[in-house]
Design an enzyme around this catalytic site. Structure first.
Site, PDB file in Angstrom:
ATOM      1  N   GLU A 185     -22.788 -72.118 -36.314  1.00 58.48           N
ATOM      2  CA  GLU A 185     -21.888 -72.132 -37.470  1.00 58.48           C
ATOM      3  C   GLU A 185     -20.493 -71.645 -37.063  1.00 58.48           C
ATOM      4  OE1 GLU A 185     -23.928 -70.195 -40.722  1.00 58.48           O
ATOM      5  OE2 GLU A 185     -25.534 -71.681 -40.685  1.00 58.48           O
ATOM      6  N   HIS A 426     -37.212 -73.908 -52.258  1.00 59.53           N
ATOM      7  CA  HIS A 426     -36.378 -73.202 -51.296  1.00 59.53           C
ATOM      8  C   HIS A 426     -37.161 -72.056 -50.677  1.00 59.53           C
ATOM      9  CE1 HIS A 426     -32.790 -70.509 -50.183  1.00 59.53           C
ATOM     10  NE2 HIS A 426     -32.853 -71.483 -49.323  1.00 59.53           N
ATOM     11  N   HIS A 427     -37.250 -72.066 -49.343  1.00 63.41           N
ATOM     12  CA  HIS A 427     -37.885 -70.976 -48.605  1.00 63.41           C
ATOM     13  C   HIS A 427     -36.855 -70.341 -47.682  1.00 63.41           C
ATOM     14  CE1 HIS A 427     -42.212 -72.861 -48.872  1.00 63.41           C
ATOM     15  NE2 HIS A 427     -41.831 -72.304 -50.004  1.00 63.41           N
ATOM     16  N   GLU A 428     -36.129 -69.355 -48.166  1.00 62.93           N
ATOM     17  CA  GLU A 428     -35.296 -68.569 -47.258  1.00 62.93           C
ATOM     18  C   GLU A 428     -36.234 -67.575 -46.578  1.00 62.93           C
ATOM     19  OE1 GLU A 428     -31.887 -68.453 -46.184  1.00 62.93           O
ATOM     20  OE2 GLU A 428     -33.027 -67.136 -44.854  1.00 62.93           O
ATOM     21  N   HIS A 496     -32.301 -75.104 -42.532  1.00 59.27           N
ATOM     22  CA  HIS A 496     -30.992 -74.483 -42.288  1.00 59.27           C
ATOM     23  C   HIS A 496     -31.146 -73.345 -41.278  1.00 59.27           C
ATOM     24  CE1 HIS A 496     -28.181 -75.971 -45.621  1.00 59.27           C
ATOM     25  NE2 HIS A 496     -29.163 -76.838 -45.481  1.00 59.27           N
ATOM     26  N   GLU A 515     -29.242 -78.169 -40.984  1.00 60.24           N
ATOM     27  CA  GLU A 515     -27.861 -77.705 -41.085  1.00 60.24           C
ATOM     28  C   GLU A 515     -27.344 -77.591 -39.647  1.00 60.24           C
ATOM     29  OE1 GLU A 515     -25.501 -74.200 -43.408  1.00 60.24           O
ATOM     30  OE2 GLU A 515     -27.211 -73.638 -42.183  1.00 60.24           O
ATOM     31  N   GLU A 521     -20.700 -74.825 -47.086  1.00 58.33           N
ATOM     32  CA  GLU A 521     -20.723 -73.432 -47.554  1.00 58.33           C
ATOM     33  C   GLU A 521     -19.537 -72.638 -46.998  1.00 58.33           C
ATOM     34  OE1 GLU A 521     -24.478 -71.852 -46.262  1.00 58.33           O
ATOM     35  OE2 GLU A 521     -23.911 -71.796 -44.171  1.00 58.33           O
TER      36      GLU A 521
HETATM   37  C1  NOJ Z   1     -27.583 -70.248 -45.802  1.00 54.39           C
HETATM   38  C2  NOJ Z   1     -27.770 -71.685 -46.142  1.00 54.39           C
HETATM   39  O1  NOJ Z   1     -27.020 -72.499 -45.290  1.00 54.39           O
HETATM   40  C3  NOJ Z   1     -27.362 -71.873 -47.586  1.00 54.39           C
HETATM   41  O2  NOJ Z   1     -27.400 -73.223 -47.933  1.00 54.39           O
HETATM   42  C4  NOJ Z   1     -28.273 -71.037 -48.448  1.00 54.39           C
HETATM   43  O3  NOJ Z   1     -27.853 -71.141 -49.769  1.00 54.39           O
HETATM   44  C5  NOJ Z   1     -28.235 -69.579 -48.043  1.00 54.39           C
HETATM   45  N1  NOJ Z   1     -28.439 -69.457 -46.632  1.00 54.39           N
HETATM   46  C6  NOJ Z   1     -29.287 -68.769 -48.743  1.00 54.39           C
HETATM   47  O4  NOJ Z   1     -30.543 -69.153 -48.305  1.00 54.39           O
HETATM   48 CA    CA Z   2     -26.030 -71.710 -43.077  1.00 49.55          CA
END
Ligand code: NOJ
Ligand code: CA
Length: 717
Positions: A185, A426-428, A496, A515, A521
């Site tokens: 990034e 969504h799985h962060e 991502h 990503e 973002e």
């Molecule tokens: C970074 C991701 O690129 C973004 O799309 C996401 O909203 C945030 N992390 C939170 O998970």
């Molecule tokens: Ca990101």
């Protein structure tokens, strides 16, 4: 040090000692042999040679011009003799291959995989070990890999470093990112290779997890342009059970060398034979557009073994997302800090009033998606844990199945599906890989139960267990495990912060997005350079599609969050062009729905544009300056054109000769007004309609940081 081919002996007379040596070598089959193969069209020439000391080397030329000068091959092993010297060539195989295959989704209906192959077997008599180097020469470039057959003297080994060199023919212009084990990034830096060292410090900007490793290390896909106009792209294909490759530049000789990502022990690969390295790829042409059209990376991946692919479908989506990214809303339901997941009863706590993923807001998005023909709505921040989600190196950070009290998972999914819309899960993971794997089965069963068919994963922050890196072999294997598990549950994946793609979507077509670069973002975190999207298709997208999340119409974030002064470095109509120029089967209309309602005329393009294609043409392209694509919608007669340019603006001249001859079409052109500007006047646009045919020529302005989009529909259809 320069690596030159050993000159052949010039004298016909040998001294007795030399003669004896030569005889011995010949008898033992140990003599160095030079091999040569060409691409099917004859324009690329690959040479392989084992040089003095048993050093394997290769060289690549394009139309007689040096692309890669004689360069060494090999690997350094931990605690064992290296696989770099002492080799003799003991076998070679050549073959030609030509097939045309049909991708599940893609930029064209079919893809031709056509190459000439050379596989050389190399033996180290001293250690009795064997390795093979397999070269495939396509019309658009070269792929090669190391193969380690199963053998008694090489059953397990640990890679200390891969030593593959790419000796360049000059101090090329490079489009580069700082080499880093954890993030891509970064903004691309455009400079000569000799300037990398001086620019490295300023190129390394902040990230939630980052490990830059040297003053001259860069990432792939690396895009290069020689002074005499050769376009060269270096990357890798089929990164499986191996660590991600970076490139270390020797800026005296302009030689790049592979630099693998280390694991927590500092090792760069744990290998059990039989095994193969990923392919190392060099795409080359004297036309920039050919780089964009190359399918070499996909072709070097294995065909999919999935028998049923009917559940994999391109997706156009909106989402409860930009409001959190810009700081207007929050992922978290409360303002509590330092929470332990199982010790909080979220039914009893005080909500913060800014939680965006609430029933009412999500229903607005579902209604909007249904009204405008979108397939899906992404909802982030639906599950407990966001109060305390990153920067703490927590192991148990999310459970992936417990919604916040104001997100009714059953009702919202029922509501969405009643309107023919899906919610995207969504799985962060917050980089907590072990925790995710522990919950994965249950999380995917939960998705199946409620009818989710796609998940966006995320790996923000340092990898837990600590010491591992986002791009090391162990973590790469995690991403693949997730993909395979997801496939068992018929789930599509958009990863991502995962490793950048290497064409794996051919084998795992449920990998519909990644990503692995600076996405939209960052327009909310200080901005992307105005030329960013004129570079990404030449770099990051060479490996596979990107979830860039375009479509921001209100580019001034302070209009809805006064605390955020960041702005999107783009005009409004360039945001439309990105649906064509940033290829992806997964496309988001990323702005808040209120902003689309203010510009429904321009929004029409996002509604109309296809996400899957029968054909793709590059009409004009120069990395860092401009890109204009035309693409034909899958199974339809309509075409879509997108053009994006850098901060200088330009006038684009295109012809529509790609249209079917004799057919009449109506073009709708969404373009910057003459006074548009990405910073000063981003929302100034004009929409005009005109009748066009394959004979039409167009002259079209792109404002500074601007672009245009055209939909071309067959008349009367
Ligand atoms: C970074 C991701 O690129 C973004 O799309 C996401 O909203 C945030 N992390 C939170 O998970
Ligand atoms: Ca990101």
């Amino acid at each position: 040090m320069k690596h030159r081919a050993t000159p052949p002996p010039t004298t016909p007379f040998f001294r007795p000692k030399q003669l004896l040596t030569l005889l011995c070598l010949a008898l033992l089959g140990l003599q160095a042999r030079a091999e040569e193969i060409k691409s099917p069209n004859g324009q690329l020439t690959l040479n392989f040679d084992v040089q003095q000391g048993g050093v394997p080397t290769y060289r690549l030329r394009y139309k007689g011009r040096e692309v890669i000068k004689t360069s060494k091959l090999g690997l350094e092993l931990k605690g064992s003799t290296s696989l770099q010297t002492g080799f003799t060539q003991t076998d070679k195989q050549t073959r030609s291959f030509d097939e045309t295959w049909t991708p599940v989704w893609g930029e064209s209906k079919t893809i031709r995989n056509h190459y000439n192959e050379l596989a050389v077997t190399l033996t180290q008599p001293e250690t009795q070990r064997t390795m093979r180097v397999r070269f495939r020469v396509f019309d658009d470039g070269l792929g090669f890999r190391y193969e380690f057959p199963r053998q008694p003297k090489l059953d397990y080994f640990t890679i200390k470093e891969e030593r593959t060199q790419f000796a360049l023919a000059g101090d090329h212009k490079a489009f580069w990112l700082p080499g880093d084990y954890d993030t891509q990034e970064y903004s691309t830096v455009t400079s000569k290779l000799s300037e990398v060292r001086g620019l490295m410090k300023s190129a390394v900007t902040g990230n939630a997890s980052q490990t830059p490793f040297s003053a001259t290390g860069v990432q792939t896909p690396l895009m290069l342009k020689s002074q005499d106009g050769l376009y060269i792209n270096i990357h890798e294909a089929a990164l499986i059970d191996y660590s991600c490759m970076h490139l270390e530049l020797d800026d005296k000789t302009m030689t790049l060398e592979s630099h693998l990502t280390p694991d927590a022990a500092g090792d760069k690969g744990l290998i059990q034979t039989p095994a193969n390295s990923p392919w190392r790829t060099v795409i080359v042409s004297d036309k920039a557009g050919d780089i964009l059209l190359s399918k070499l990376v996909l072709n070097l991946n294995e065909p999919t073994k999935f028998k049923d692919v009917s559940w994999i479908k391109p997706v156009k989506y909106v989402g409860v997302w930009w409001e959190m990214i810009t700081g207007k809303g929050t992922w978290s339901y409360t303002n509590m800090e330092n929470i332990k997941l199982d010790s909080v009863d979220f039914q009893k706590v005080t909500p913060n009033g800014t939680h965006a993923a609430n029933n009412q807001r999500v229903k607005q998005y579902i209604d909007f998606a249904a009204q405008h023909g979108f397939d899906a709505v992404l909802v982030e921040g639906w599950n407990i844990g966001w109060e305390d989600w990153f920067g703490k190196h927590k192991d148990y950070v999310f459970d992936f199945v417990t919604p916040y009290p104001d997100f009714n998972v059953q009702e919202l999914n029922r509501y969405a599906q009643s309107k023919n819309v899906r919610i995207i899960m969504h799985h962060e993971t917050s980089g907590s890989v072990r925790n995710y794997e522990r919950h994965l089965d249950t999380a995917f069963q939960f998705m199946n139960k409620y009818g989710y068919n796609a998940v966006k994963t995320g790996y923000v922050g340092d990898i837990v267990p600590l010491g591992h890196h986002h791009y090391d072999q162990w973590v790469n294997n995690h991403y693949q495990y997730v993909l395979e598990k997801a496939a068992e549950h018929k789930i599509m994946v958009n990863g991502h912060e995962a490793v950048r793609p290497t064409g794996l979507a051919r084998t795992f077509p449920n990998l519909i997005g990644n990503e692995a670069a600076r996405g939209t973002e960052y327009e909310s975190f200080g901005g992307n350079n105005a030329d960013h999207t004129t570079i990404l298709p030449f770099t990051r997208l060479i490996g596979g599609p990107m979830d860039y999340t375009p479509g921001i119409f209100q580019t001034r974030i302070s209009t809805f969050n006064p605390k955020n002064n960041s702005f999107v470095h783009s005009t409004l109509t360039r945001q439309l062009a990105l649906y064509v120029t940033m290829y992806s089967p997964l496309q988001m209309a990323a702005d808040m729905i209120e902003h689309y309602n203010q510009h429904l005329d321009a929004f029409q393009f996002i509604k109309d544009v296809a996400v899957d294609w029968d054909d793709t043409k590059v009409l004009e392209a120069e990395p860092g300056d401009y890109i204009t694509y035309a693409r034909k919608a899958k199974g339809k007669s309509s075409w879509f054109v997108g053009s994006t340019c850098d901060e200088n603006g330009r006038t684009s001249k295109i012809d529509l000769s790609f249209l079917d001859r004799g057919k009449k079409y109506v073009a709708t052109i969404y373009a910057d007004s003459p006074d548009a500007h990405y910073e000063k006047n981003p929302q100034a646009y004009q929409i005009r309609k005109l009748n066009v045919t394959s004979k039409t020529k167009l002259t079209q302005l792109c404002a500074p940081g601007g672009g245009y989009a055209i939909s071309i529909l067959e008349a009367g259809k």
